[in-house]
Design a protein around this motif. Structure first.
Motif, PDB file in Angstrom:
ATOM      1  N   GLU A 110      -7.318  -5.874   8.389  1.00  0.00           N
ATOM      2  CA  GLU A 110      -7.109  -7.290   8.734  1.00  0.00           C
ATOM      3  C   GLU A 110      -7.567  -8.196   7.597  1.00  0.00           C
ATOM      4  OE1 GLU A 110      -9.266  -7.709  12.335  1.00  0.00           O
ATOM      5  OE2 GLU A 110      -7.788  -6.651  13.568  1.00  0.00           O
ATOM      6  N   ALA A 111      -8.684  -7.816   6.956  1.00  0.00           N
ATOM      7  CA  ALA A 111      -9.187  -8.619   5.839  1.00  0.00           C
ATOM      8  C   ALA A 111      -8.208  -8.596   4.663  1.00  0.00           C
ATOM      9  CB  ALA A 111     -10.544  -8.097   5.391  1.00  0.00           C
ATOM     10  N   ALA A 112      -7.616  -7.423   4.391  1.00  0.00           N
ATOM     11  CA  ALA A 112      -6.633  -7.319   3.310  1.00  0.00           C
ATOM     12  C   ALA A 112      -5.381  -8.129   3.638  1.00  0.00           C
ATOM     13  CB  ALA A 112      -6.284  -5.853   3.068  1.00  0.00           C
ATOM     14  N   GLN A 113      -4.984  -8.133   4.912  1.00  0.00           N
ATOM     15  CA  GLN A 113      -3.830  -8.933   5.344  1.00  0.00           C
ATOM     16  C   GLN A 113      -4.096 -10.420   5.102  1.00  0.00           C
ATOM     17  OE1 GLN A 113      -0.806  -7.679   6.731  1.00  0.00           O
ATOM     18  NE2 GLN A 113      -0.174  -9.771   6.307  1.00  0.00           N
ATOM     19  N   ASN A 114      -5.338 -10.850   5.389  1.00  0.00           N
ATOM     20  CA  ASN A 114      -5.708 -12.253   5.150  1.00  0.00           C
ATOM     21  C   ASN A 114      -5.639 -12.590   3.664  1.00  0.00           C
ATOM     22  OD1 ASN A 114      -6.166 -12.667   7.883  1.00  0.00           O
ATOM     23  ND2 ASN A 114      -8.348 -12.168   7.747  1.00  0.00           N
TER      24      ASN A 114
END
Length: 318
Positions: free
Chosen positions: A307-311
């Motif tokens: 999720e952090a990489a998607q952000n």
């Protein structure tokens, strides 16, 4: 008896030695691994992190353990340990390898166990380099401490030391001369050290740059290997190992390595996909697996990283 008599007749108490023995900060600065661990544990107690350490092959191997993954978040923990060790400035210790894992029972041979299977034993591992203190400032600090030692009384006010006062009174007239000679000797040492540093300073810097370049070359080689593995077909991973835990950890390591150099939205999306795949694989670890409980923790952790990489990918688009 709490006093010793030196060859020149001066009374020297054991309490001065005890002061240094009990000074944990001073011991840590001298490079005592036990003292360094004690200071780290005191400063990391609030975060619930406990440390163990071994000095091996010129590197301080540091193991950080906690009950929950959240307590071992890599970036803040590494930054905190870097600040603590830089403030201690332990002598003869420049490289520190920080390892982290969920707390386990005490193991005397923990470093050997980790080295045998780093991918499955650790949550993450990162090497840091401590700031080298300025040699001139260090010499000035040592000189100041020595001057302070000279200004301390030679013995405490105790009944045992009273007879030794009479011994010391006979040499009292020579005491100022002794202080002057000691101060002059320290000044000479300071000057000599400064000259040596001026002559060899460039050579030392060149050696440090060479060592740094070697480390960077090694890291780049590891990253290239990780990228090569990430491009391999999925079925090749199955051929290497049928253990979903090991495959998931390998993919997570690839994602972590790629995250250090990612700058574009496309790269971050690829990293997010890797983290998600690692999370999905970890979720397939069967209950009879020896590391099932850890797999459950890693499943959620990898999902958060995805999720952090998607952000980050969304930020890059904007």
């Amino acid at each position: 008896m709490n006093t010793l008599i030196s060859q020149d007749g001066r009374a020297i108490t054991k309490f001065q030695m005890v002061d240094r023995i009990n000074d944990i900060v001073w011991q840590a600065h001298q490079g005592s691994v036990a003292a360094i661990i004690q200071l780290l544990n005191e400063k990391l107690a609030k975060s619930g992190v406990r440390t163990r350490a071994i000095f091996s092959d010129g590197v301080l191997q540091l193991l950080c353990e906690a009950a929950r993954v959240e307590q071992l978040e890599q970036s803040p923990l590494v930054e905190q340990i870097q600040q603590i060790l830089d403030s201690i400035a332990p002598r003869h210790i420049r490289r520190v390898n920080i390892n982290s894992r969920i707390v386990r029972e005490q193991q005397l041979l923990w470093l050997k166990e980790i080295d045998s299977d780093r991918e499955n034993q650790l949550l993450w591992s990162q090497e840091i380099t401590l700031i080298q203190p300025n040699i001139v400032k260090q010499l000035i600090k040592d000189f100041t401490e020595a001057q302070a030692e000279l200004g301390k009384p030679s013995f405490p006010k105790t009944p045992v030391s009273r007879p030794l006062v009479l011994i010391n009174q006979e040499k009292h007239k020579n005491k100022p001369k002794t202080k002057i000679l000691a101060a002059a000797g320290l000044c000479s040492l300071l000057l000599l050290s400064w000259v040596v540093y001026a002559q060899l300073g460039n050579k030392v810097k060149n050696l440090m740059q060479l060592e740094t370049s070697k480390s960077l070359t090694t890291e780049n080689t590891k990253e290239k290997k990780a990228q090569t593995l990430s491009r391999a077909p999925n079925n090749s991973l199955s051929e290497v190992s049928d253990d979903p835990f090991a495959i998931s950890v390998r993919i997570a390591n690839q994602a972590s390595a790629s995250g250090k150099t990612a700058t574009t939205s496309t790269q971050w999306l690829e990293i997010a996909a890797k983290w998600q795949r690692a999370s999905d694989l970890m979720g397939t670890v069967p209950q009879n697996h020896s590391r099932y409980q850890e797999a459950k923790i890693r499943t959620q952790l990898y999902k958060k990283y995805s999720e952090a990489a998607q952000n980050e990918a969304d930020k890059s688009k904007s």
